[in-house]
Scaffold this motif. Structure first.
Motif, short mmCIF file in Angstrom:
data_model
loop_
_atom_site.label_atom_id
_atom_site.label_comp_id
_atom_site.label_asym_id
_atom_site.label_seq_id
_atom_site.Cartn_x
_atom_site.Cartn_y
_atom_site.Cartn_z
N MET A 1 0.93 -1.27 -0.08
CA MET A 1 0.01 0.22 0.00
C MET A 1 0.90 1.15 0.12
O MET A 1 2.05 1.31 0.93
CB MET A 1 -1.03 0.08 1.35
CG MET A 1 -1.63 1.25 1.45
SD MET A 1 -2.70 1.17 3.14
CE MET A 1 -3.89 -0.09 2.50
N LYS A 2 0.70 2.20 -0.80
CA LYS A 2 1.26 3.40 -0.81
C LYS A 2 0.71 4.48 -0.29
O LYS A 2 -0.55 4.50 -0.60
CB LYS A 2 1.68 3.88 -2.27
CG LYS A 2 2.30 2.89 -3.17
CD LYS A 2 3.70 2.65 -2.65
CE LYS A 2 4.50 1.64 -3.52
NZ LYS A 2 5.96 1.41 -3.04
N ARG A 46 -3.68 2.08 11.27
CA ARG A 46 -3.72 0.63 11.00
C ARG A 46 -3.12 0.46 9.55
O ARG A 46 -2.50 -0.48 9.03
CB ARG A 46 -5.15 0.33 11.02
CG ARG A 46 -5.67 -0.07 12.64
CD ARG A 46 -7.36 -0.27 12.32
NE ARG A 46 -7.73 -0.67 13.86
CZ ARG A 46 -9.00 -0.86 14.28
NH1 ARG A 46 -9.72 -0.36 13.20
NH2 ARG A 46 -9.29 -1.08 15.32
N GLN A 47 -3.40 1.27 8.51
CA GLN A 47 -2.98 1.27 7.19
C GLN A 47 -1.46 1.34 7.15
O GLN A 47 -0.88 0.64 6.19
CB GLN A 47 -3.39 2.53 6.28
CG GLN A 47 -5.22 2.14 6.21
CD GLN A 47 -5.66 3.78 5.34
OE1 GLN A 47 -5.20 3.80 4.24
NE2 GLN A 47 -6.42 4.32 5.89
N SER A 49 0.43 -0.11 8.87
CA SER A 49 1.15 -1.39 9.08
C SER A 49 1.43 -2.34 7.79
O SER A 49 2.15 -3.10 7.62
CB SER A 49 0.08 -2.30 9.80
OG SER A 49 0.08 -1.84 11.25
N TYR A 50 0.67 -1.48 6.56
CA TYR A 50 0.80 -2.24 5.21
C TYR A 50 1.45 -1.31 4.64
O TYR A 50 1.65 -1.57 3.21
CB TYR A 50 -0.45 -2.67 4.90
CG TYR A 50 -1.09 -3.74 5.81
CD1 TYR A 50 -0.79 -5.04 6.10
CD2 TYR A 50 -2.07 -3.16 6.80
CE1 TYR A 50 -1.53 -5.90 6.73
CE2 TYR A 50 -2.72 -3.93 7.74
CZ TYR A 50 -2.38 -5.43 7.51
OH TYR A 50 -3.08 -6.05 8.44
N ALA A 51 1.85 -0.06 4.86
CA ALA A 51 2.70 0.78 3.75
C ALA A 51 3.97 0.51 3.81
O ALA A 51 4.73 0.84 4.78
CB ALA A 51 2.17 2.13 4.41
N ASP A 52 4.41 0.27 2.39
CA ASP A 52 5.76 -0.11 2.18
C ASP A 52 6.59 1.51 1.97
O ASP A 52 7.88 1.24 1.72
CB ASP A 52 6.12 -1.19 1.25
CG ASP A 52 5.42 -0.80 -0.02
OD1 ASP A 52 4.95 0.12 -0.43
OD2 ASP A 52 5.45 -1.74 -0.88
#
Length: 269
Positions: A1-2, A46-47, A49-52
């Motif tokens: 996720m960006k 929360r997002q 946690s998935y943001a690279d």
């Protein structure tokens, strides 16, 4: 996720490189929290946690203040009309915000100027590091509005940061902790001039993202988990965490740079 193009509705957000900078957006009211900003900040962490593309987060002050806690008119007034189920939904949501901060893999740095009270103090407390100004005034003022001092994990986290006796004093009395006290007691990592506050926080964040960010994530994970472990369990967990980090390319880069008498350039993998 960006998340570079993320556009929240209830707080400011920008991205500098791989550092996200956020701040509450009602400086005329000293940046109080609302139902909407609680929920959106919870969902944002929360997002993350998935943001690279985000490697560190700075929570900044705005207009000379950090956060004045829950808005008296937008939150406290409406709470008086809620039943127990509605009240518990709210208190669980506020707790979910700091749980999401704790679970996010990125180091979080709060840059605290002026008023930092109530929920604002809790957001700062659950950050991994805090930089303050001499004007920072921090208070866990829940008892001053007739509530217990055990809000949003305060009784668990504050003693870990400043010690049990000091935490008990602040949580019972709701008094203001001055910036000098906060630095002396370990709440603030350091103090800086207000004009340099955000730049200092960004500098620290950029130092972190230039390091081995996967290893930083593991460090944050272990700092959170080991409070509930026995010492033998903690030592074993750290052995496992370190063995995982030894498989990363950053570990190899550090070795190669040492052999070549150079400085490693980490990439977080």
């Amino acid at each position: 996720m960006k998340m570079a193009d993320y556009k929240p509705r209830h707080f400011n957000w920008r991205v500098e490189g791989t550092v996200a900078v956020m701040s509450l957006d009602r400086p005329e009211r000293k940046n109080p929290m609302t139902f909407e900003s609680y929920a959106e900040m919870r969902d944002t962490f929360r997002q993350l946690s998935y943001a690279d593309d985000i490697k560190a987060v700075v929570i900044a002050s705005n207009g000379g203040n950090f956060c004045s806690g829950g808005d008296v008119h937008d939150i406290i007034g409406p709470l008086l009309d809620k039943d127990m189920k509605g009240l518990l939904e709210f208190t669980r949501m506020t707790g979910d915000l700091v749980k999401a901060m704790n679970a996010a893999p990125q180091p979080i740095i709060s840059a605290v100027d002026g008023v930092c009270v109530g929920a604002g103090a809790m957001i700062a407390l659950f950050s991994d590091m805090r930089i303050g100004t001499p004007a920072a005034k921090t208070a866990f003022l829940f008892t001053r509005v007739g509530l217990a001092g055990c809000d949003m994990g305060a009784c668990a986290m504050l003693p870990r940061v400043i010690g049990q006796g000091r935490a008990a004093e602040l949580l019972y009395t709701g008094r203001v902790m001055s910036a000098d006290e906060a630095e002396r007691w370990g709440f603030f990592n350091r103090l800086t001039d207000g004009a340099q506050l955000e730049a200092e926080a960004l500098k620290l964040a950029q130092q972190l993202v230039a390091g081995p960010t996967f290893a930083h994530m593991m460090t944050k994970t272990m700092l959170a988990q080991e409070w509930s472990m026995s010492l033998p369990m903690a030592i074993e967990s750290e052995a496992q965490a370190q063995a995982i980090c030894m498989q990363t390319r950053d570990f190899r880069r550090a070795y190669d740079a040492f052999v070549a008498k150079g400085k490693p350039v980490f990439a977080g993998d």
